[in-house]
Motif scaffolding. Sequence first.
Motif, short mmCIF file in Angstrom:
data_model
loop_
_atom_site.label_atom_id
_atom_site.label_comp_id
_atom_site.label_asym_id
_atom_site.label_seq_id
_atom_site.Cartn_x
_atom_site.Cartn_y
_atom_site.Cartn_z
N GLU A 1046 76.23 28.69 4.26
CA GLU A 1046 76.04 29.10 2.88
C GLU A 1046 75.23 30.40 2.79
N GLN A 1047 74.18 30.52 3.61
CA GLN A 1047 73.37 31.74 3.59
C GLN A 1047 74.20 32.96 4.01
N CYS A 1048 74.97 32.83 5.07
CA CYS A 1048 75.80 33.96 5.53
C CYS A 1048 76.85 34.32 4.48
N TYR A 1049 77.43 33.30 3.85
CA TYR A 1049 78.44 33.57 2.83
C TYR A 1049 77.80 34.28 1.62
N LYS A 1050 76.58 33.86 1.29
CA LYS A 1050 75.89 34.50 0.16
C LYS A 1050 75.70 35.98 0.40
N TYR A 1051 75.26 36.39 1.62
CA TYR A 1051 75.08 37.81 1.92
C TYR A 1051 76.42 38.53 2.03
N THR A 1052 77.45 37.81 2.48
CA THR A 1052 78.78 38.42 2.54
C THR A 1052 79.22 38.87 1.15
N ILE A 1053 79.03 37.98 0.17
CA ILE A 1053 79.44 38.32 -1.21
C ILE A 1053 78.49 39.34 -1.81
N LYS A 1054 77.20 39.19 -1.53
CA LYS A 1054 76.21 40.07 -2.13
C LYS A 1054 76.38 41.52 -1.67
N LEU A 1055 76.77 41.70 -0.42
CA LEU A 1055 76.94 43.04 0.13
C LEU A 1055 78.32 43.62 -0.16
N GLY A 1056 79.16 42.88 -0.81
CA GLY A 1056 80.46 43.41 -1.26
C GLY A 1056 81.46 43.57 -0.15
N LEU A 1057 81.92 42.48 0.44
CA LEU A 1057 82.93 42.53 1.50
C LEU A 1057 84.22 43.14 0.97
N ARG A 1058 84.73 44.15 1.66
CA ARG A 1058 85.94 44.83 1.22
C ARG A 1058 87.18 44.36 1.96
N ASN A 1059 87.02 43.59 3.01
CA ASN A 1059 88.16 43.09 3.79
C ASN A 1059 88.69 41.84 3.12
N ASP A 1060 89.75 41.99 2.33
CA ASP A 1060 90.29 40.85 1.58
C ASP A 1060 90.82 39.76 2.50
N ALA A 1061 91.42 40.16 3.61
CA ALA A 1061 91.97 39.15 4.53
C ALA A 1061 90.86 38.28 5.10
N LEU A 1062 89.76 38.88 5.47
CA LEU A 1062 88.63 38.11 6.00
C LEU A 1062 88.05 37.20 4.92
N LEU A 1063 87.96 37.69 3.70
CA LEU A 1063 87.43 36.87 2.61
C LEU A 1063 88.32 35.67 2.34
N PHE A 1075 82.49 22.61 2.81
CA PHE A 1075 81.13 23.13 2.61
C PHE A 1075 81.15 24.62 2.92
N GLY A 1076 80.02 25.24 2.70
CA GLY A 1076 79.88 26.66 2.97
C GLY A 1076 79.84 27.52 1.73
N ASN A 1077 80.34 26.98 0.60
CA ASN A 1077 80.33 27.73 -0.65
C ASN A 1077 79.59 26.90 -1.68
N PRO A 1078 78.41 27.33 -2.12
CA PRO A 1078 77.65 26.51 -3.09
C PRO A 1078 78.39 26.28 -4.39
N ALA A 1079 79.39 27.12 -4.70
CA ALA A 1079 80.13 26.94 -5.95
C ALA A 1079 81.12 25.80 -5.88
#
Length: 1080
Positions: A1046-1063, A1075-1079
Amino acid sequence: MEVPAGLSAGKESSALPAAAALPNESQPTPATPVQITVLKAQDLKTIKSDVSVTLVRAEYNGAILGDSSKTDVLPDGTANYNFMTSFECSPDGPNPLDDIAQKPVLLTVIEVLQRQQRQKEKTVPLGQAVVDLLPLLQGQCSFKVSAPLYAVPTSPLESLHPEAKGGLEVTVCTKVPLLSAAQLSNGNLLSVTLEAAYSVPEAFAATGPLQNYMACLQVPAAGEKEFPLLFKNGILKLAGEKEPLPRPKKWPLANIMAPGALSIPNSFIVGGPYEDEDGELNKREDREFRIQAESTKRIVWDMERRCYLDPAAVVILQKRIAECRYWPVEVCRMPVAPSSKGKTSKADKTKCQHSVFRDLRTQLNLTKEGSWTPGISTPLSRAVPSKTQKEDKEKITKDKDSNRRMSNAPKIQLSDATVEAENVTYLSLDGQQYVEAGTFLVMEIKLDKALVPKRLREELTRRVKQMIPPRPPLPPRTAGAKKAVEDYHNHVTSIAVAILSEYHELFGKRLPDQGAIDHQTLEEQKRQLNFELNSSGKYFAFKEQLKYAVVKIVREKYLKTTAFETQEQFQAFLSELYVYLVDQMHIALNQLLSEEAASPAPLSQTTEEQLWLFAREAEVNKDYKLASLYHQQRVAQDQRNIQYWLDYGAFCLLLEETTKAQECFRQALSLEPHHIQSLLLCGIVAVMLQHYEEAEIFFEDACCLEPSSIVAWTLSGLFYELQNNNIQAEMAFREAKKLLQAQLAKERSIPEAAEGEEGKKHISAGCVRSSSPGPEECLPDRVPDGSADKLPEVVEPALLCVAPEEEATAPEAALKAGEYPGKAGSSRFSEQHISGWTATPSPVSGLSQPPCTIFMKAVEFLMKVNAVQFVHRALAHELLSLQGGPSCAYYLALAQTYLLKEDLSKCEECLCEAIRIDYMNPNVWAQKGHLCYLKRDFGKARECYEQTISFVEDAADMHFVYLRLGSIYLEEKEYGRAKQTYLLACKNSASCLTWLGVGIACYRLEEMVEAENALSEANALSNTNAEVWGYLALICLQGGRQLEAEQCYKYTIKLGLRNDALLREIRAAQQRLGFGNPAL
């Protein structure tokens, strides 16, 4: 004897004086007496042992000034004459200033023989000495010399050049200076030495009547007049040993009986390497011909003629040189009639003449005369009185090209007088004879002062300081962020001590052996303490005490000084501030209550060189905002580091932010006013902004401070050419070529010496690696192959994008930039790059050579600072100067300019030509790979990159070759190759992107432990890369680590991941695992 057409032999002494001393006809200058005093003679016995009575005779300009009284010679060979005589010097008279310049006083010691009965008293010349009057034209009113006395040979069998066997003590004085202050400062002294004519045609035979070989050149004077400098009595010498060096220069006199007195005191022809001469036939391939010509048939003069130029003549001379590139020199010969025949009719006299043309444009900047240094010729160097100046030794040659130029030019007569010429029978030799023989003249032309005065070094430094005044260091700030936090800690500690004292007053001190207090008692004590603090007003006092410290933190730490735009921003900031203040309060209380002080926070391990690498990667990705941030971080870490400002300025030039680049370069120059790089870059930017006066100051100051810099001279030449100042441009280019020849000769000697010791070496590699960066050699005089480290202007794939920087939450550590050390953590880069991008050695292919022209060296420097405007000019010169066609380096540099403009088709054409010329050059293949990568032709890009890494020598930008090749392997799902390629990049120059590539490859190979280690290393180097956080989130999801995922995913979204395939992949894994997404 006859002179060339239009000259009268009888008027020789008066023609030249008028050439230079151009008096004001309306206001004639009064005559000034020049007094000559012969004090005594010494060592007369060494000339003739039985000499007893002598006298001394003084002559000047063909006139006898007088004889001294008869004087007895003392036993020690001394004769005290105390003889005084004088002559008048007047611009309108028989002894003008020009005679003072080139004609000495001739003193003859005459032995008086004892008279016998009924016989006349006999006198015999014993010795002669000459006194040079040149000091009178240099501002002196009196001087004393000891003139060497040369014996007069009593028979032709005696040595023609006896050594001086005595001396005369002579004083020369005038009541007033011969030159006024204006004449002394604005006039000049021209000195021309004609050494010899070599490789003369066979028609110049020694058979037949005795010939007088002469040469003449004209000195432009005021008005339409032109006056000749005549060199007579050249000696024809057949094959034999060449003339010795050094050898004395000779006076242009004919009435000297002692041959040794013909030598001008302290004036010698010293010779020197042919490569250091100007003119023609000074290349290495001409050396053998020159050596052979100096020992075959030749005409030798070794004569110096001087000419005083008054201010008006100086102006005319300067104008003539600027208008006409060549100065004609006429060579002629005439038969000498025997004296017994008396006067010969003009019809019996014949002469053959031929003209060569001397390029005098370089004479506009001749330096002030001083001792000439063999091997060095710097016509543009400054006339600094405290340093030894150089002469400009000009070599006039006449090979096929010069004769072709001569044959196309009209014949220039030496004067307008043609009456005598009509009666002269010309023996016109076919000009082809001179071409076949390769005849050439060797002359030395020297000026006492430069025709175009150059600014002194002190003046240039003053002008630069006026434009860029040194900025004093800012006073240390006493209210910075660090002090604000320290004040907050102190206030918290003070309040905590006060509250603890209040607690002790209410409840007393409790000793440790009394046991723990139960929870209910503690709550009751807390309630009572709060009541007491509130009722007494102490709580309000504590809060007010902390308020000022909190305000300082908000202003100094968070830089918040204006109102928030929205309530949401305000609430978010209050939440962030509250968390920070509580954390700092805990730190302060722990320091107070614990016996050990809290350990300091770990220092950032990111070095300035790593930031430079990150900036380069961001530039390649065209993420200019991030690149600018990295450059600003470097400058912030050390604002007094010149190289950081220069790197930032070069980056601004890439973005065409010229004004911002100017500020960076001027800041660097304010830190060190004598920094050559900064001066050159300030000059380049001034040209871009059309501030041409400032640009000239910068370029001229750079050449003055570092006269051995090839690039400084070349850039100066390009600037002067831009100003249509072709004379200065050619001067600068010529000086740069001289320096380059000397440098190449030195580089060639290094591998040759190494071969002698070690047996076998590659010369080209040795030449490249002989360049070692130094503090001042950051000037690109020694920069290796210009194709080596060009900035690849292509875009990285989306998976390598870099996010904007946020707060630093993890320790940062990185390796080096630009160069590639043998192992991670090596300091090789910091030793080389810190001295400047222009000094960083770049490997070249085994078949390619370092740049061997001044223009390619300039292109190297200019490409590294993104000064494309000057690059095009330098490449244009390179194209014109190449005899065998454009080189590989030329096409490679031209391709770089097209790549910067994103003109891919022309870039491809240039690279194809470069590959055709040098197939084994790894830099060409690397650039071809970058081009294909930009065109998204990944198949060809892969082939080019694989070809690049297959060479023994590395390309200059291997870091980006590995990055791109690794990304291609990832796209083609060849994860094993991708892993190995990225590991090579990590080994040479680790960065966040290289470790990210290793982590991605290991993750796809399901090597989770290695993948997590690589990604952790990438995160340590840059904790703002969204892709690193994204792959860390995937690894945590695969390992079932919910909180970390969850922490890593939070920074991934916060920093604005531009790779749509990875997202999409991350979210699919979160949906699958739950799990992994608090939403969710």
